[in-house]
Design an enzyme around this catalytic site. Structure first.
Site, PDB file in Angstrom:
ATOM      1  N   GLU A 102       0.802  -1.236   0.000  1.00 37.69           N
ATOM      2  CA  GLU A 102       0.000   0.000   0.000  1.00 37.69           C
ATOM      3  C   GLU A 102       0.833   1.283   0.000  1.00 37.69           C
ATOM      4  O   GLU A 102       0.794   2.070   0.956  1.00 37.69           O
ATOM      5  CB  GLU A 102      -0.956   0.020   1.193  1.00 37.69           C
ATOM      6  CG  GLU A 102      -2.070  -0.999   1.099  1.00 37.69           C
ATOM      7  CD  GLU A 102      -3.151  -0.795   2.162  1.00 37.69           C
ATOM      8  OE1 GLU A 102      -3.255   0.328   2.709  1.00 37.69           O
ATOM      9  OE2 GLU A 102      -3.887  -1.749   2.440  1.00 37.69           O
ATOM     10  N   GLU A 118      -5.212  -8.645   0.742  1.00 40.05           N
ATOM     11  CA  GLU A 118      -5.859  -8.359   2.026  1.00 40.05           C
ATOM     12  C   GLU A 118      -7.338  -8.126   1.795  1.00 40.05           C
ATOM     13  O   GLU A 118      -7.741  -7.532   0.789  1.00 40.05           O
ATOM     14  CB  GLU A 118      -5.303  -7.096   2.693  1.00 40.05           C
ATOM     15  CG  GLU A 118      -3.976  -7.227   3.359  1.00 40.05           C
ATOM     16  CD  GLU A 118      -3.578  -5.936   4.057  1.00 40.05           C
ATOM     17  OE1 GLU A 118      -4.471  -5.143   4.446  1.00 40.05           O
ATOM     18  OE2 GLU A 118      -2.369  -5.711   4.209  1.00 40.05           O
TER      19      GLU A 118
END
Length: 461
Positions: free
Chosen positions: A168, A369
């Site tokens: 991320e 995720e």
């Protein structure tokens, strides 16, 4: 839908796993170098409950037990992260043998249990010394990172099946460098712009380093993506939504997948549009084998400064009050403990956007995720009945495996195996399939653990 009915929907070979990150679960801070997050968490008021991750879930000392729980669960794969300050304290120089030994033992335990290892090389735990020199706002950090990646590739490249370079980058650049919600805790647009570019450069250099070793596993990156919608049809809201979409999604996706910068930003993002060193784009666009997607929520964007009580999905800061846009709620959806809308119906929308934007350049996707936090109140016997999490995971996994033209999805990793240190929220948000007692470190599988075990066991092989 029963676990067996969900299992029947899964295509052959679809990978189901669990995810964690080193800083959030390992603890054993005395056996690694200091991380920037250690300093950030020590500042009064920045962590919601005033806690830190110095012990966390003590996974470092309880790793064999945790791998045993994964084996009991029956997962195909485990996505973990390697701690940069554990392997290379200070962010330069030789490797720490104790750190290498821990991940050696983890990999051997996973392989003995029949679990496929996916290693994330950077999940936000920057060595403190590098943060003190400017962190990812400095170009040199990308080259330091590549040196560390080469150490990991040489040590573990024969056993890791899938490598994630960076986790991320959008979240780190925006919330760590621009909005002062995460470490390193700066509130400078120019720092955020530089960090965004250097994270992408670090990714490309890491891909090259791994291939030069060479490692046997596949290589990719994980980005958080959010489908963005204007709060109203007014041109100001549509304009704000366009800028937010570019900042959240395209600044990081376009250079990796298309080899070019994202469309020009106006107003809010003008400084991000002027990223330096765009001669690096060939490095950033090194071909990858898969693209990790992390979907937690959609974003409804309105023009105008945020309300005092409305920040990002991860926290609040004074810097947010200066933004010319804000995130609006989704009253039509139930929300998780974090206040995120439970919106599986918009997941195919996101996949369609990725297909439209990247076409044949889009490699196979892996949801690296996905999960939800809930209050998770234990019963007198210590058990946790987390039916809301079961409903969330059932609906999201089901949405992932529904066919979207132009998109190949290989798997879904649940965040997270264990309740953990959830960054600026401390231990107030619980995502785990397994509850962890903060005093005793006792592990107690929740109802969602049993549900997931049944899904995994019911699949056709």
């Amino acid at each position: 839908m029963t676990p067996e009915e969900l299992a029947a929907k899964l295509p052959p070979g679809f990978v189901l796993g669990v995810s964690t990150s080193a800083y959030q679960i390992e603890g054993a801070s005395d056996l690694r170098g200091p991380a920037g997050w250690d300093r950030f968490a020590a500042d009064p008021g920045v962590i919601l409950d005033g806690t830190d991750a110095l012990v966390a879930a003590d996974h470092y000392h309880r790793m064999p037990q945790d791998v045993g729980l994964m084996k009991e669960l029956g997962v195909d794969a485990y996505r973990f992260s390697i701690s940069w300050p554990r392997v290379q304290p200070g962010g330069q120089g030789p490797a720490n043998p104790t750190g290498l030994d821990f991940y050696d033992r983890l990999l051997d335990e996973l392989l003995a249990a029949g679990i496929r290892p996916m290693a994330t090389l950077y999940h936000w735990d920057t060595p403190l010394e590098i943060d003190e020199l400017g962190g990812w706002a400095k170009r040199d950090t990308a080259y330091r990172f590549a040196d560390y990646v080469r150490i990991c590739g040489e040590a573990f490249g024969d056993r890791v099946a899938d490598w994630v370079t960076i986790n991320e980058p959008a979240t780190l650049a925006l919330e760590g460098y621009t909005l002062d919600v995460h470490s390193p805790g700066t509130a400078l647009w120019v720092a955020g712009a530089r960090a965004a570019h250097h994270l992408l450069l670090g990714h490309g250099l890491a891909v090259r380093a791994l291939r030069e070793v060479p490692v046997t596993g596949r290589i990719g990156i994980s980005n958080a993506h959010t489908p963005v919608f204007a709060a109203t049809s007014h041109w100001r809201d549509r304009f704000a939504a366009r800028n937010f979409d570019i900042l959240s999604n395209r600044v990081f996706g376009d250079p990796v997948l298309l080899g070019k910068r994202a469309p020009g930003l106006v107003g809010l993002g003008v400084r991000l549009a002027a990223l330096p060193h765009w001669g690096d784009r060939k490095i950033i666009a090194e071909p990858i084998d898969f693209y990790g997607v992390q979907y937690y929520f959609p974003s409804r964007v309105a023009a105008g400064p945020p309300h005092v009580k409305v920040g990002t999905h991860d926290g609040h800061s004074k810097a947010m009050l200066d933004l010319p846009l804000r995130l609006e709620p989704w009253p039509e959806y139930e929300v998780t403990g974090f206040g995120w809308p439970d919106s599986p119906d918009l997941l195919p929308v996101l996949l369609g956007q990725l297909a439209d934007r990247y076409g044949g350049r889009l490699p196979p996707l892996i949801f690296t995720e996905g999960g939800a936090s809930y209050p998770d109140r234990p019963q007198p016997d210590g058990s946790v009945d987390d039916d809301q999490r079961i409903d969330y995971l059932e609906s999201h996994i089901s949405a992932v495996v529904d066919q979207v033209p132009g998109v190949e999805v290989e798997g879904y990793f649940v965040w997270s195996l264990l309740d953990n240190f959830e960054w600026a929220a401390g231990y107030t948000q619980k995502f785990g399939l397994i509850a962890v007692d903060p005093e005793t470190q006792e592990r107690r599988p929740k109802s969602s653990f049993d549900w997931y075990r049944r899904v995994l066991a019911a699949r056709e092989r």
